[in-house]
Design a protein around this motif. Structure first.
Motif, PDB file in Angstrom:
ATOM      1  N   UNK A 195       0.821  -1.200   0.000  1.00 24.07           N
ATOM      2  CA  UNK A 195       0.000   0.000   0.000  1.00 24.07           C
ATOM      3  C   UNK A 195       0.860   1.256   0.000  1.00 24.07           C
ATOM      4  N   UNK A 196       1.941   1.253   0.768  1.00 20.47           N
ATOM      5  CA  UNK A 196       2.837   2.404   0.767  1.00 20.47           C
ATOM      6  C   UNK A 196       3.437   2.633  -0.616  1.00 20.47           C
ATOM      7  N   UNK A 197       3.868   1.546  -1.254  1.00 22.35           N
ATOM      8  CA  UNK A 197       4.434   1.668  -2.586  1.00 22.35           C
ATOM      9  C   UNK A 197       3.382   2.126  -3.590  1.00 22.35           C
ATOM     10  N   UNK A 198       2.178   1.563  -3.481  1.00 22.47           N
ATOM     11  CA  UNK A 198       1.111   1.931  -4.419  1.00 22.47           C
ATOM     12  C   UNK A 198       0.790   3.420  -4.321  1.00 22.47           C
ATOM     13  N   UNK A 199       0.731   3.933  -3.094  1.00 25.02           N
ATOM     14  CA  UNK A 199       0.414   5.350  -2.920  1.00 25.02           C
ATOM     15  C   UNK A 199       1.513   6.236  -3.508  1.00 25.02           C
ATOM     16  N   UNK A 248      -3.321   5.973 -10.529  1.00 24.39           N
ATOM     17  CA  UNK A 248      -3.675   4.645 -10.050  1.00 24.39           C
ATOM     18  C   UNK A 248      -3.367   3.542 -11.043  1.00 24.39           C
ATOM     19  N   UNK A 249      -3.695   3.761 -12.306  1.00 26.22           N
ATOM     20  CA  UNK A 249      -3.425   2.734 -13.321  1.00 26.22           C
ATOM     21  C   UNK A 249      -1.927   2.514 -13.498  1.00 26.22           C
ATOM     22  N   UNK A 275       2.508  -4.749 -11.153  1.00 23.79           N
ATOM     23  CA  UNK A 275       2.391  -5.995 -11.918  1.00 23.79           C
ATOM     24  C   UNK A 275       3.714  -6.328 -12.618  1.00 23.79           C
ATOM     25  N   UNK A 276       4.358  -5.297 -13.184  1.00 21.46           N
ATOM     26  CA  UNK A 276       5.653  -5.519 -13.832  1.00 21.46           C
ATOM     27  C   UNK A 276       6.694  -5.959 -12.813  1.00 21.46           C
ATOM     28  N   UNK A 277       6.627  -5.404 -11.604  1.00 24.12           N
ATOM     29  CA  UNK A 277       7.525  -5.810 -10.525  1.00 24.12           C
ATOM     30  C   UNK A 277       7.402  -7.304 -10.257  1.00 24.12           C
ATOM     31  N   UNK A 278       6.163  -7.795 -10.147  1.00 22.30           N
ATOM     32  CA  UNK A 278       5.948  -9.220  -9.904  1.00 22.30           C
ATOM     33  C   UNK A 278       6.470 -10.064 -11.066  1.00 22.30           C
TER      34      UNK A 278
END
Length: 231
Positions: free
Chosen positions: A39-43, A51-52, A59-62
């Motif tokens: 969540x911290x990274x997403x923000x 957001x997109x 997703x690319x990270x995974x």
């Protein structure tokens, strides 16, 4: 080592161990970040790319992490942790590079994300604990000696201790992270890890001053660490 100094040594080691990235479970080849860290990274990502864009980078990270798992590298003990940290950092860098097309921006952003999501809080806790000692520098120095031996072991790190009257010093002529990232074609990312030392030291009490003048990542033949007693 006294009981008090031993306690601060363990606190210092714990701070490094939590360190760059928390070692969560990976299910198959899918990267499973802790919910708080994700969540911290997403923000942070959403503030810059929306957001997109944030979801696209995660997703690319995974995906990149899954690719790195296929290299067959295996380590045991504390080195299994370091290998995991290196893989996750490199996967994040590659995902950011995909998005930005700029190696410099990807390195800077990877550094920022790793610090905010994984290093900032444990570093502040560690600094508070060190400051609580009767002699903060002595507690820190004892922790540094323990950490160098047990958390950053030879031969993956090659170290020379430096005699100092007013501090603790060491030179590293070999570094697992630098070696790993060179093999993976991303030596420039080492800087994101090196600069964690500087930020972490800024959380220490004023009795401890960190000075660095050179690193392997900047083309020198060593990374110098000098911690001076102040006050």
């Amino acid at each position: 080592m006294t009981k008090r100094l031993r306690r601060y040594a363990l606190v210092f080691a714990a701070g490094v161990g939590v360190g760059m990235l928390i070692k969560d479970r990976a299910r198959g080849v899918k990267l499973d970040l802790g919910s708080l860290q994700r969540e911290l990274m997403r923000r942070r990502l959403a503030a810059r790319w929306g957001g997109e864009g944030a979801e696209r980078i995660l997703e690319a990270l995974a995906d990149h992490y899954g690719d790195l798992l296929e290299d067959g590298m295996r380590e045991k003990g504390v080195m299994a942790f370091h290998l995991e940290v290196a893989r996750r950092g490199l996967a994040l860098y590659r995902a950011l590079y995909d998005e930005t097309g700029s190696a410099e921006e990807a390195v800077d952003t990877a550094h920022e994300l790793m610090w905010e999501a994984f290093m900032k809080v444990p570093s502040r806790i560690m600094g508070t604990m060190i400051a609580a000692a009767r002699d903060p520098f002595a507690g820190f120095a004892a922790g540094m000696r323990w950490t160098n031996t047990h958390v950053f072991p030879e031969p993956w790190w090659r170290r020379e201790n430096i005699d100092m009257e007013d501090g603790v010093g060491m030179d590293y002529t070999g570094c697992f992270y630098y070696d790993y990232l060179r093999r993976k074609g991303a030596p420039e990312l080492t800087r994101a890890f090196c600069e964690m030392d500087v930020k972490q030291a800024s959380c220490f009490p004023p009795q401890i001053e960190f000075v660095r003048t050179q690193t392997l990542a900047t083309g020198h033949d060593r990374c110098d660490f000098r911690y001076y007693r102040r006050g």
